[in-house]
Design a protein around this motif. Structure first.
Motif, PDB file in Angstrom:
ATOM      1  N   SER A  54       0.844  -1.193   0.000  1.00 45.67           N
ATOM      2  CA  SER A  54       0.000   0.000   0.000  1.00 45.67           C
ATOM      3  C   SER A  54       0.881   1.245   0.000  1.00 45.67           C
ATOM      4  CB  SER A  54      -0.901  -0.005   1.230  1.00 45.67           C
ATOM      5  OG  SER A  54      -0.109   0.050   2.413  1.00 45.67           O
ATOM      6  N   ASP A  55       0.262   2.405  -0.011  1.00 43.62           N
ATOM      7  CA  ASP A  55       1.018   3.649   0.120  1.00 43.62           C
ATOM      8  C   ASP A  55       1.630   3.718   1.512  1.00 43.62           C
ATOM      9  OD1 ASP A  55       0.349   4.476  -2.439  1.00 43.62           O
ATOM     10  OD2 ASP A  55      -1.481   5.497  -1.758  1.00 43.62           O
ATOM     11  N   PRO A  56       2.769   4.423   1.671  1.00 37.47           N
ATOM     12  CA  PRO A  56       3.412   4.524   2.985  1.00 37.47           C
ATOM     13  C   PRO A  56       2.464   5.100   4.033  1.00 37.47           C
ATOM     14  CG  PRO A  56       4.872   5.350   1.266  1.00 37.47           C
ATOM     15  CD  PRO A  56       3.540   5.126   0.619  1.00 37.47           C
TER      16      PRO A  56
ATOM     17  N   LEU B 113       6.663  -3.676   3.433  1.00 42.04           N
ATOM     18  CA  LEU B 113       7.866  -3.394   2.657  1.00 42.04           C
ATOM     19  C   LEU B 113       8.343  -1.962   2.885  1.00 42.04           C
ATOM     20  CD1 LEU B 113       9.943  -4.323   0.560  1.00 42.04           C
ATOM     21  CD2 LEU B 113       8.371  -3.556  -1.233  1.00 42.04           C
ATOM     22  N   ASN B 114       7.412  -1.007   2.940  1.00 41.70           N
ATOM     23  CA  ASN B 114       7.785   0.386   3.186  1.00 41.70           C
ATOM     24  C   ASN B 114       8.397   0.553   4.570  1.00 41.70           C
ATOM     25  OD1 ASN B 114       6.599   1.207   0.691  1.00 41.70           O
ATOM     26  ND2 ASN B 114       4.577   1.239   1.658  1.00 41.70           N
ATOM     27  N   ALA B 115       7.747  -0.035   5.577  1.00 43.17           N
ATOM     28  CA  ALA B 115       8.246   0.076   6.945  1.00 43.17           C
ATOM     29  C   ALA B 115       9.611  -0.575   7.074  1.00 43.17           C
ATOM     30  CB  ALA B 115       7.250  -0.565   7.917  1.00 43.17           C
ATOM     31  N   LEU B 116       9.780  -1.733   6.460  1.00 42.79           N
ATOM     32  CA  LEU B 116      11.055  -2.448   6.523  1.00 42.79           C
ATOM     33  C   LEU B 116      12.187  -1.605   5.939  1.00 42.79           C
ATOM     34  CD1 LEU B 116      11.611  -6.174   5.663  1.00 42.79           C
ATOM     35  CD2 LEU B 116      13.161  -4.453   4.755  1.00 42.79           C
ATOM     36  N   ASP B 117      11.935  -0.970   4.824  1.00 44.03           N
ATOM     37  CA  ASP B 117      12.964  -0.174   4.157  1.00 44.03           C
ATOM     38  C   ASP B 117      13.459   0.957   5.058  1.00 44.03           C
ATOM     39  OD1 ASP B 117      14.650   0.696   2.147  1.00 44.03           O
ATOM     40  OD2 ASP B 117      13.107   1.877   1.140  1.00 44.03           O
ATOM     41  N   VAL B 118      12.538   1.675   5.692  1.00 44.00           N
ATOM     42  CA  VAL B 118      12.913   2.815   6.534  1.00 44.00           C
ATOM     43  C   VAL B 118      13.559   2.346   7.838  1.00 44.00           C
ATOM     44  CG1 VAL B 118      12.039   4.804   7.826  1.00 44.00           C
ATOM     45  CG2 VAL B 118      11.147   4.296   5.542  1.00 44.00           C
ATOM     46  N   VAL B 119      12.959   1.364   8.498  1.00 48.28           N
ATOM     47  CA  VAL B 119      13.503   0.869   9.763  1.00 48.28           C
ATOM     48  C   VAL B 119      14.911   0.310   9.566  1.00 48.28           C
ATOM     49  CG1 VAL B 119      13.242  -0.881  11.570  1.00 48.28           C
ATOM     50  CG2 VAL B 119      11.255   0.424  10.798  1.00 48.28           C
ATOM     51  N   ASP B 120      15.120  -0.444   8.488  1.00 47.72           N
ATOM     52  CA  ASP B 120      16.435  -1.013   8.206  1.00 47.72           C
ATOM     53  C   ASP B 120      17.479   0.090   8.020  1.00 47.72           C
ATOM     54  OD1 ASP B 120      18.251  -3.259   7.333  1.00 47.72           O
ATOM     55  OD2 ASP B 120      18.213  -2.101   5.476  1.00 47.72           O
TER      56      ASP B 120
ATOM     57  N   GLU C  36       6.312  12.542   7.352  1.00 50.59           N
ATOM     58  CA  GLU C  36       5.634  11.974   8.516  1.00 50.59           C
ATOM     59  C   GLU C  36       5.949  10.484   8.668  1.00 50.59           C
ATOM     60  OE1 GLU C  36       1.080  11.396  10.289  1.00 50.59           O
ATOM     61  OE2 GLU C  36       1.420  12.397   8.359  1.00 50.59           O
ATOM     62  N   PHE C  37       5.971   9.783   7.564  1.00 48.88           N
ATOM     63  CA  PHE C  37       6.258   8.349   7.597  1.00 48.88           C
ATOM     64  C   PHE C  37       7.691   8.100   8.069  1.00 48.88           C
ATOM     65  CE2 PHE C  37       7.532   4.338   5.493  1.00 48.88           C
ATOM     66  CZ  PHE C  37       6.546   3.494   6.000  1.00 48.88           C
ATOM     67  N   ILE C  38       8.633   8.900   7.593  1.00 50.43           N
ATOM     68  CA  ILE C  38      10.035   8.756   7.999  1.00 50.43           C
ATOM     69  C   ILE C  38      10.191   9.029   9.492  1.00 50.43           C
ATOM     70  CG2 ILE C  38      12.321   9.801   7.783  1.00 50.43           C
ATOM     71  CD1 ILE C  38      11.834  10.091   4.819  1.00 50.43           C
ATOM     72  N   TYR C  39       9.488  10.027   9.983  1.00 45.35           N
ATOM     73  CA  TYR C  39       9.577  10.328  11.412  1.00 45.35           C
ATOM     74  C   TYR C  39       8.982   9.196  12.240  1.00 45.35           C
ATOM     75  CZ  TYR C  39      11.550  14.997  11.290  1.00 45.35           C
ATOM     76  OH  TYR C  39      12.420  16.050  11.149  1.00 45.35           O
ATOM     77  N   GLN C  40       7.916   8.592  11.779  1.00 49.81           N
ATOM     78  CA  GLN C  40       7.278   7.505  12.536  1.00 49.81           C
ATOM     79  C   GLN C  40       8.160   6.266  12.613  1.00 49.81           C
ATOM     80  OE1 GLN C  40       3.618   6.935  10.404  1.00 49.81           O
ATOM     81  NE2 GLN C  40       2.470   8.414  11.647  1.00 49.81           N
ATOM     82  N   PHE C  41       8.641   5.811  11.462  1.00 55.16           N
ATOM     83  CA  PHE C  41       9.377   4.549  11.417  1.00 55.16           C
ATOM     84  C   PHE C  41      10.900   4.736  11.458  1.00 55.16           C
ATOM     85  CE2 PHE C  41       5.236   3.297   9.887  1.00 55.16           C
ATOM     86  CZ  PHE C  41       5.066   2.043  10.454  1.00 55.16           C
ATOM     87  N   GLY C  42      11.364   5.981  11.429  1.00 61.63           N
ATOM     88  CA  GLY C  42      12.798   6.252  11.500  1.00 61.63           C
ATOM     89  C   GLY C  42      13.194   6.906  12.798  1.00 61.63           C
ATOM     90  N   TRP C  43      12.979   8.200  12.878  1.00 63.34           N
ATOM     91  CA  TRP C  43      13.429   8.951  14.054  1.00 63.34           C
ATOM     92  C   TRP C  43      12.709   8.541  15.338  1.00 63.34           C
ATOM     93  CZ3 TRP C  43      17.832  11.014  13.128  1.00 63.34           C
ATOM     94  CH2 TRP C  43      18.130  11.549  11.875  1.00 63.34           C
ATOM     95  N   LEU C  44      11.407   8.360  15.275  1.00 62.58           N
ATOM     96  CA  LEU C  44      10.661   7.970  16.473  1.00 62.58           C
ATOM     97  C   LEU C  44      11.087   6.579  16.933  1.00 62.58           C
ATOM     98  CD1 LEU C  44       8.474   8.676  18.509  1.00 62.58           C
ATOM     99  CD2 LEU C  44       6.761   7.696  16.954  1.00 62.58           C
ATOM    100  N   MET C  45      11.341   5.683  15.991  1.00 59.77           N
ATOM    101  CA  MET C  45      11.809   4.345  16.351  1.00 59.77           C
ATOM    102  C   MET C  45      13.144   4.427  17.092  1.00 59.77           C
ATOM    103  SD  MET C  45      14.256   1.964  15.200  1.00 59.77           S
ATOM    104  CE  MET C  45      14.538   2.492  13.517  1.00 59.77           C
TER     105      MET C  45
END
Length: 551
Positions: free
Chosen positions: A149-151, A390-397, A476-485
């Protein structure tokens, strides 16, 4: 296998800590951890885009000046202080415990998405039998299979990912619960040689494909001008750090199960060179296959997209498999090798958190294993088996590797080398039973070269992520799954550190065969008290004997 206090439900004691059966078992486990998905799908693309054959020069330099030295630092910490990362760093200085939990939480995050990739690989083993992906492999992977789906946060579970993921976690929990020797060591003694054999068979097959020579020429033709580019050297050091499993708890945990009389430096050299050899072997196999694909399409290799990461394995390779004779068999073996490589690496990640929960909370081995699997497995299912997986995995990784692991390594080096000043004691420790002796040059590599390279890489990464974002994802997506993580990982590290220990953490059997400072003050006091009691007993016995002689 030694029976541990943990396994009987009692309190943790280093005297009862599990041990590898021998050096070979440890090497197989360490190599199994180091050889993972990154060796197969990351190294070939990194080498190709960073100078081709010339990249092997900075790669080898990075291995010798940073990879193996930091690996030795991990080994010395685990073997000397006999515990999981939180226990090890607390025994150095109680203020350092949060760093140990930072290691553990990094592993928990990686576990959560790593398991999903294993589930994909396991499904693709089945898909290979009849080439289910069809002609449009990208549409199959992102659409029919993952239903991307979309991020954005999306809790819609994909059944085709969910059930294989549950099976992966069940298998991991079973092996970890068996313990260090019967579980991790036994499985790695089978899986690591099996992985080498089947991947070698893949490489040999790939070398006889039409166009293989052109693929290898593209990989190994040196671009000497690239050596003047600092980013190429940073890429080489980054690849070594990520692929060797150093500086985030795995090798500290694994080395804590080594026997007292262990040749640690030679083991580190074997592990480091075995890992790099497999990476080069993977590069040969991947580019020989890509050369065949380019020849079949009548295009240059530089026109092929998706030569690294998940796209290489699940989009580009299936395209190639569909073109070659005997493709279903080749595909089945390729995805089996991915599954095996990933499974042994995932085991090592789970063991880090399981050992930490054992040490901190006095849990039995099985309970600690199920707690680790439960935490990571739940996160894995919620975040990575959904249509947003897939989107979440890419950013978290991206964030956990290039910010989490790199910052973890930097902090560890600063605290151990400069704050605690432990390098001389650790070098003596490594040299005591090892056949290859470390000189003072090790100090320079660990305390000077490594932090400089890591620091530069860290600053450049932070700058790039802040200015350019990542992958075109919404902010927003990057902050959720990147910086906030990352922020949550740091917060939880301190939260675990302030929790009360349920085991006698400050009483342990240090490996003190060369330095009385290896034992902590409470132990030295106990030893001194025992010696004084023995001397008193001897004196009283001597007086009694003297009295008997006079009579």
């Amino acid at each position: 296998m030694a029976k541990t206090a943990h396994s009987s439900g009692g309190k943790a004691t280093a005297a009862g800590r599990e041990q590898w059966s021998g050096q070979f078992g440890f090497i197989m486990a360490a190599v199994g951890s180091a050889i993972g998905l990154g060796n197969i799908w990351r190294f070939p693309g990194i080498a190709y885009t960073n100078g081709g054959g010339a990249f092997l020069i900075p790669y080898l330099v990075a291995l010798l000046t940073a990879g193996v030295p930091i690996l030795l630092l991990d080994y010395s910490l685990g073997h000397r202080f006999r515990g999981s990362p939180p226990a090890v760093f607390r025994r150095i200085n109680y203020k350092f415990e949060a760093l140990g939990w930072f290691h553990v939480l990094i592993c928990l995050v990686i576990m959560a998405y790593y398991a999903v990739i294993l589930a994909w690989a396991a499904r693709y083993m089945i898909f290979s039998i009849d080439l289910s992906w069809g002609e449009d492999t990208m549409a199959f992977f992102t659409g029919e299979f993952l239903k991307v789906s979309d991020p954005g946060f999306n809790a819609e579970i994909v059944p085709g990912v969910f059930w294989p993921l549950v099976a992966v976690w069940a298998g991991i929990a079973f092996v970890i619960a068996l313990g260090v020797t019967r579980g991790i060591e036994s499985l790695n003694k089978i899986f690591v040689p099996l992985l080498v054999v089947i991947f070698l068979a893949l490489v040999v097959r790939a070398l006889f494909l039409a166009g293989a020579a052109e693929g290898l020429t593209a990989l190994f033709t040196p671009n000497w001008e690239a050596l003047a580019n600092p980013s190429v050297w940073i890429a080489a050091y980054s690849q070594i750090f990520f692929s060797l499993s150093v500086a985030f708890g795995i090798m500290i945990t694994y080395s804590s199960y080594l026997k007292k009389k262990s040749d640690i430096t030679s083991t580190a050299l074997v592990t480091g060179f075995a890992n790099s050899s497999f990476e080069i072997l993977a590069g040969i196999g991947v580019f020989a296959t890509l050369g065949y694909m380019a020849a079949q399409r009548g295009v240059g290799l530089n026109e092929i997209e998706g030569i690294t990461g998940p796209i290489l394995s699940f989009v580009t390779f299936p395209q190639t498999i569909s073109l070659m004779p005997g493709g279903p068999l080749f595909g089945f073996i390729f995805f089996a090798s991915l599954t095996i490589a990933g499974f042994t690496s995932l085991l090592s990640l789970v063991q880090v958190s399981a050992a930490a929960f054992q040490d901190k909370f006095g849990l039995t081995r099985k309970v600690a294993s199920f707690v680790s699997v439960g935490i990571a497995g739940t996160a894995s299912i919620i975040f990575f088996s959904s249509t947003n997986g897939l989107n979440a995995l890419d950013v978290v990784d991206k964030y956990i590797n290039e910010i989490g692991i790199v910052s973890s390594a930097l902090i560890m080096i600063v605290l151990v080398c400069y704050q605690a000043k432990k390098l001389p004691a650790l070098r003596n420790h490594l040299n005591h039973y090892s056949s290859f002796k470390l000189g003072k040059w090790w100090y320079i590599l660990v305390a000077v070269v490594s932090p400089i390279v890591l620091g530069v890489s860290f600053v450049l990464t932070i700058y790039s992520l802040l200015i350019d974002g990542y992958g075109g994802y919404p902010t927003e997506f990057i902050y959720q799954f990147g910086w906030l993580m990352i922020a949550l990982v740091v917060y939880m590290a301190f939260a675990f550190a302030v929790a009360r220990w349920k085991t006698p953490i400050d009483k342990y059997e240090a490996v003190d065969f060369h330095d009385p400072e290896a034992t902590i003050p409470t132990e030295r006091a106990a030893v001194q008290k025992a010696r004084e009691a023995l001397e008193t007993h001897k004196a009283e016995r001597a007086r009694a004997l003297a009295g008997e002689d006079l009579s």
